[in-house]
Design an enzyme around this catalytic site. Structure first.
Site, PDB file in Angstrom:
ATOM      1  CD  GLU A   1      -7.025  -2.370  -2.767  1.00 12.63           C
ATOM      2  OE1 GLU A   1      -6.173  -2.815  -2.196  1.00 12.63           O
ATOM      3  OE2 GLU A   1      -7.427  -1.196  -2.857  1.00 12.63           O
TER       4      GLU A   1
ATOM      5  CG  HIS B   1      -1.907   1.148   1.266  1.00 15.42           C
ATOM      6  ND1 HIS B   1      -1.808   2.306   1.508  1.00 15.42           N
ATOM      7  CD2 HIS B   1      -3.287   0.798   0.803  1.00 15.42           C
ATOM      8  CE1 HIS B   1      -3.045   3.115   1.261  1.00 15.42           C
ATOM      9  NE2 HIS B   1      -3.849   2.084   0.973  1.00 15.42           N
TER      10      HIS B   1
END
Length: 398
Positions: free
Chosen positions: A336, A283
């Site tokens: 995700e 991320h």
């Protein structure tokens, strides 16, 4: 050669020298405004909506409660929540002026999915609701527009999805909460409570997440004084980019590519050695475990099944391979990865993963647009010109 009276001749110089400030590419780490809506603390692995942990809100409160918090600045008591739910219910329905357009828009955007159709319909919804530019609206009317827009977007998403798959849209049900109603609109069936609650937790966790690309885009548009539907349409355009909102289905594609647990170590090793990105991991903000991933992993385990065990093994193998091949480098699962697993288990098709993200993030976008509308300063940064030195003589036409 003469010049126009009152105008100085253009200077024949190199790059301009003025008071602009140099900032990192992509505005990384640059503070562009103050906000009361929330923040992401990447090094701490923590993010919050106003003064509350976003993950704790997802675990302990309903979607409508958190929506009320975002819009009005406080969590509602039972009476306030009931009033808020009653206010939202009729706003879920598509305006009469837009209904006849659903089928042709769904057909025109069939190849690109429902979000392409929503981008086309949002300005029409704004017109149907009589949304005026934020610059010309009162704070009360802005809040009403924000509520109406965020309420109808999930209905638009689901209606376009069903039409694009040869099914007729279904009407929203006032007796269902936000997440349960969304699942009903998509599938045509009332979801089991545990599935509705799992999707609700995901939706709450994605309402807002700092000044990401789509939120910033929406605020830039709001700073021009444009109407709220334009702000949401612009934000949605940014979300549809694969580097922003398109990753949950791709994370499941990783599991499909691996195929079986016995192939996980070899597949991951090959990708790491090749320098390829492993979708669902890493991320740009968090340097610790993504708190949303941790929460959704727990929800996935509650739902159970072979997919959950397979995903958990792949997660462990990625960590192990990196420890062997790139010691000192940490790469955690992001939202995700486990979001894809949860949505798959709850019956949402992969083509609806990013649209489902949009169904909650529209609450954050509209809240940010309202905050930006209170500031009369337009967002107008500068760019450094790096082309040929101006001014060059303009050649005569041949």
């Amino acid at each position: 050669m003469s010049t126009t009276p009152g105008l100085a001749a253009a200077p024949h110089s190199g790059p301009r020298r003025d008071t602009t400030v140099e900032v990192p590419r992509g505005l990384a780490g640059v503070i562009v405004t103050d906000t009361e809506i929330g923040d992401v603390r990447g090094r701490e692995g923590f993010y919050h909506y106003r003064q509350y942990s976003a993950v704790e809100l997802a675990e302990r409160r309903g979607f409508e409660d958190v929506w009320h918090l975002m819009l009005h600045g406080e969590l509602p008591d039972r009476a306030a929540r009931d009033r808020f739910v009653h206010e939202i219910a009729p706003l879920r329905r598509v305006p009469d002026a837009v209904r006849p357009l659903l089928a042709p828009v769904a057909e025109a955007t069939r190849a690109d999915g429902p979000l392409a159709g929503v981008k086309a319909l949002l300005p029409l919804v704004g017109s149907a609701y009589g949304m005026r530019p934020l610059y010309d609206s009162t704070p009360r009317r802005r809040a009403q527009d924000a509520l109406a827009l965020a309420a109808v977007v999930p209905t638009l998403i689901a209606a376009l999805h069903r039409l694009q798959h040869g099914e007729q849209p279904v009407e929203p049900r006032d007796d269902l909460g936000y997440a349960a109603n969304y699942l009903y609109l998509v599938t045509g069936e009332v979801a089991a409570p545990e599935r509705a609650r799992a999707v609700e937790a995901y939706l709450i966790s994605t309402i807002d997440h700092g000044f990401n690309a789509s939120t910033f885009t929406g605020r830039v548009i709001a700073s021009t004084g444009a109407d709220l539907a334009s702000c949401a349409a612009g934000a949605l355009g940014a979300l549809t980019g694969p580097l922003h909102g398109g990753a949950p289905s791709r994370a499941l594609d990783t599991l499909d590519a691996i195929g079986s647990p016995d192939r996980a170590r070899a597949w991951i090793t090959d990708r790491v050695l090749a320098g390829d990105r492993i979708m669902g991991f890493g991320h740009p903000v968090y340097r610790t475990e993504d708190p949303r991933a941790r929460m959704l992993r727990g929800i996935a385990y509650e739902l159970g099944g072979d997919l959950v065990e397979f995903a958990a093994q792949v997660e462990r193998e990625v960590v192990a391979v990196l420890a062997d091949l790139k010691p000192g480098r940490e790469l955690h699962t992001n939202v995700e990865f486990w979001a894809g697993v949860v949505m798959e288990l709850c019956g949402l098709p992969r083509g609806m993963f990013t649209p489902t993200f949009a169904a909650s993030r529209v609450v954050g976008w509209t809240t940010h647009a309202l905050e930006q509308a209170a500031d009369t300063k337009i967002i107008r940064p500068s760019a450094r010109y790096v082309g040929p030195p101006p001014p060059q003589p303009v050649p005569a036409a041949g």
